[in-house]
Design a protein around this motif. Structure first.
Motif, mmCIF file in Angstrom:
data_model
loop_
_atom_site.group_PDB
_atom_site.id
_atom_site.type_symbol
_atom_site.label_atom_id
_atom_site.label_comp_id
_atom_site.label_asym_id
_atom_site.label_seq_id
_atom_site.Cartn_x
_atom_site.Cartn_y
_atom_site.Cartn_z
ATOM 1 N N ALA A 9 -6.243 5.988 7.366
ATOM 2 C CA ALA A 9 -6.166 4.649 6.684
ATOM 3 C C ALA A 9 -5.049 4.208 5.791
ATOM 4 O O ALA A 9 -5.045 3.648 4.732
ATOM 5 C CB ALA A 9 -7.591 4.652 5.503
ATOM 6 N N GLY A 10 -3.772 4.722 6.272
ATOM 7 C CA GLY A 10 -2.560 4.624 5.750
ATOM 8 C C GLY A 10 -2.307 5.526 4.576
ATOM 9 O O GLY A 10 -1.470 5.204 3.569
ATOM 10 N N MET A 11 -3.301 6.529 4.264
ATOM 11 C CA MET A 11 -3.177 7.277 2.868
ATOM 12 C C MET A 11 -1.909 8.185 2.921
ATOM 13 O O MET A 11 -1.774 8.706 1.905
ATOM 14 C CB MET A 11 -4.170 8.151 2.642
ATOM 15 N N GLN A 14 0.831 -1.307 -0.050
ATOM 16 C CA GLN A 14 0.059 -0.013 0.157
ATOM 17 C C GLN A 14 0.951 1.268 0.055
ATOM 18 O O GLN A 14 0.722 2.187 -0.788
ATOM 19 C CB GLN A 14 -0.834 -0.043 1.228
ATOM 20 N N SER A 15 2.135 1.417 0.959
ATOM 21 C CA SER A 15 2.811 2.324 0.824
ATOM 22 C C SER A 15 3.556 2.584 -0.405
ATOM 23 O O SER A 15 3.711 3.886 -0.871
ATOM 24 C CB SER A 15 3.876 2.434 1.830
ATOM 25 N N ALA A 16 3.859 1.668 -1.144
ATOM 26 C CA ALA A 16 4.521 1.639 -2.460
ATOM 27 C C ALA A 16 3.441 2.384 -3.396
ATOM 28 O O ALA A 16 3.959 3.213 -4.229
ATOM 29 C CB ALA A 16 5.219 0.410 -2.999
ATOM 30 N N GLN A 17 2.284 1.748 -3.527
ATOM 31 C CA GLN A 17 1.286 2.433 -4.376
ATOM 32 C C GLN A 17 0.878 3.808 -4.131
ATOM 33 O O GLN A 17 0.830 4.688 -5.133
ATOM 34 C CB GLN A 17 -0.009 1.350 -4.415
ATOM 35 N N ILE A 18 0.871 4.149 -2.823
ATOM 36 C CA ILE A 18 0.763 5.715 -2.341
ATOM 37 C C ILE A 18 1.865 6.576 -2.958
ATOM 38 O O ILE A 18 1.536 7.662 -3.701
ATOM 39 C CB ILE A 18 0.282 5.785 -0.931
ATOM 40 N N THR A 19 2.813 5.974 -2.777
ATOM 41 C CA THR A 19 4.159 6.780 -3.167
ATOM 42 C C THR A 19 3.901 6.727 -4.607
ATOM 43 O O THR A 19 4.657 8.031 -5.182
ATOM 44 C CB THR A 19 5.589 6.087 -2.624
#
Length: 332
Positions: free
Chosen positions: A276-278, A102-107
């Motif tokens: 939500a980790g965004m 998820q963090s890779a996708q947001i970045t």
């Protein structure tokens, strides 16, 4: 044979020997006495001036990088010695860690969306300032100032207060009948808010674009205008090709800088990466794993994955620049 003749012959032989020795002797600065020692002293002095940089390079960059690479293959919690586990950190990262995915996708969203918008805003403002003489210094300073303070903790705190519930932005939108309930706590709006903060810091990029625009010869625009080219065609046929090296430079620095976003995301989310980790960018997630959870080996593995991704993107840009970057005097 007379004594005079013998002396002439002997003198001639000595002269020829001297000439041969003179021809075999090196010429130039090194031929002078003490020149070689002076060159050696100058060389040693040059290396002496390099010693502080070499100490910083090896002590603060190369050796820590090598040690972090070693730690990425270990299980290390700071308080106990590293334990070698091989590729387990990397396997876990891509197969058993949804938070990292998820963090890779947001970045990636942050980089892919924020960087082009920042470049477009910087180029647009630079073109406006390029055709304005009165007050140009004031406007350049005004637009450049956010890039100096944009990454600071104070600005992140102010930005968080502006976009919080009942903040100035939320109150202004409510005046027009748009009730969003704040951006900071809304998972759908917090990432656009972070991108907006990134775009707001386009001042440094704008200054570089403005310097590049100043170097474009006006004769090219005059020739294109005489051929009947409009403003859009002049921009596409003259400005973009002549400005392509500057675009390449700003694009490369913008991508690298966007991947390294940390301070603003950490402050706005209070270190949680929410909602939500965004705002849980790769750098924030890496910090949490390393310093909050004590998984320093896993954090080192995340750091090296981020480094490899940035290096691959930079390599792709350098390999593809021949097809769209036009340098002065290039015959391609």
């Amino acid at each position: 044979m007379s004594t005079t003749a013998t002396r002439v012959i002997v003198t001639g032989e000595k002269s020829s020997r001297r000439s041969l020795m003179r021809r075999g002797r090196p010429e130039g600065p090194l031929a002078r006495p003490g020149a070689r020692g002076r060159v050696v002293r100058e060389t040693l002095a040059g290396y002496g001036f390099l010693i502080p940089w070499l100490i910083g390079f090896f002590g603060l960059t190369l050796i820590p990088m090598a040690y972090s690479l070693y730690l990425s293959f270990t299980s290390y919690n700071i308080f106990s010695p590293p334990k070698w586990i091989g590729l387990d950190n990397y396997i876990r990262m891509f197969t058993n860690d949804p938070a990292f995915i998820q963090s890779a996708q947001i970045t990636l969203v942050y980089v892919i969306v924020g960087t082009p918008i920042t470049l477009a805003a910087a180029l647009g403002v630079a073109m406006l300032l390029n055709y304005r003489d009165r007050g140009a210094a004031f406007f350049r300073s005004s637009f450049y100032a956010p890039s100096l303070i944009g990454g600071s903790v104070s600005v992140a705190i102010v930005w968080r207060a502006m976009f919080a519930s009942d903040g100035p932005v939320d109150s202004g939108l409510s005046f027009f009948g748009i009730d969003l309930g704040g951006w900071v706590g809304n998972p759908a709006l917090v990432l656009p808010m972070m991108i907006l903060l990134h775009v707001w810091q386009f001042g440094a990029t704008m200054v570089i674009f403005l310097a590049g625009l100043k170097q474009i010869p006006k004769e090219l625009y005059e020739a294109a205008e005489m051929d009947g080219a409009g403003a859009w065609h002049r921009f596409r046929a003259v400005t973009l090709p002549m400005l392509s090296p500057v675009i390449f430079f700003n694009l490369l620095l913008g991508l690298i800088g966007a991947f390294q976003v940390f301070a603003s995301a950490y402050i706005i989310s209070n270190g949680t990466g929410g909602p939500a980790g965004m705002t849980n960018f790769v750098t924030v997630y890496m910090y949490k794993r390393g310093f909050s959870d004590g998984q320093m080996g896993y954090a080192a593995a995340i750091a090296w994955v981020l480094l490899i991704v940035v290096a691959v993107i930079a390599l792709i840009l350098f390999r593809t620049q021949r097809s769209w970057v036009h340098y002065s005097g290039d015959n391609r």
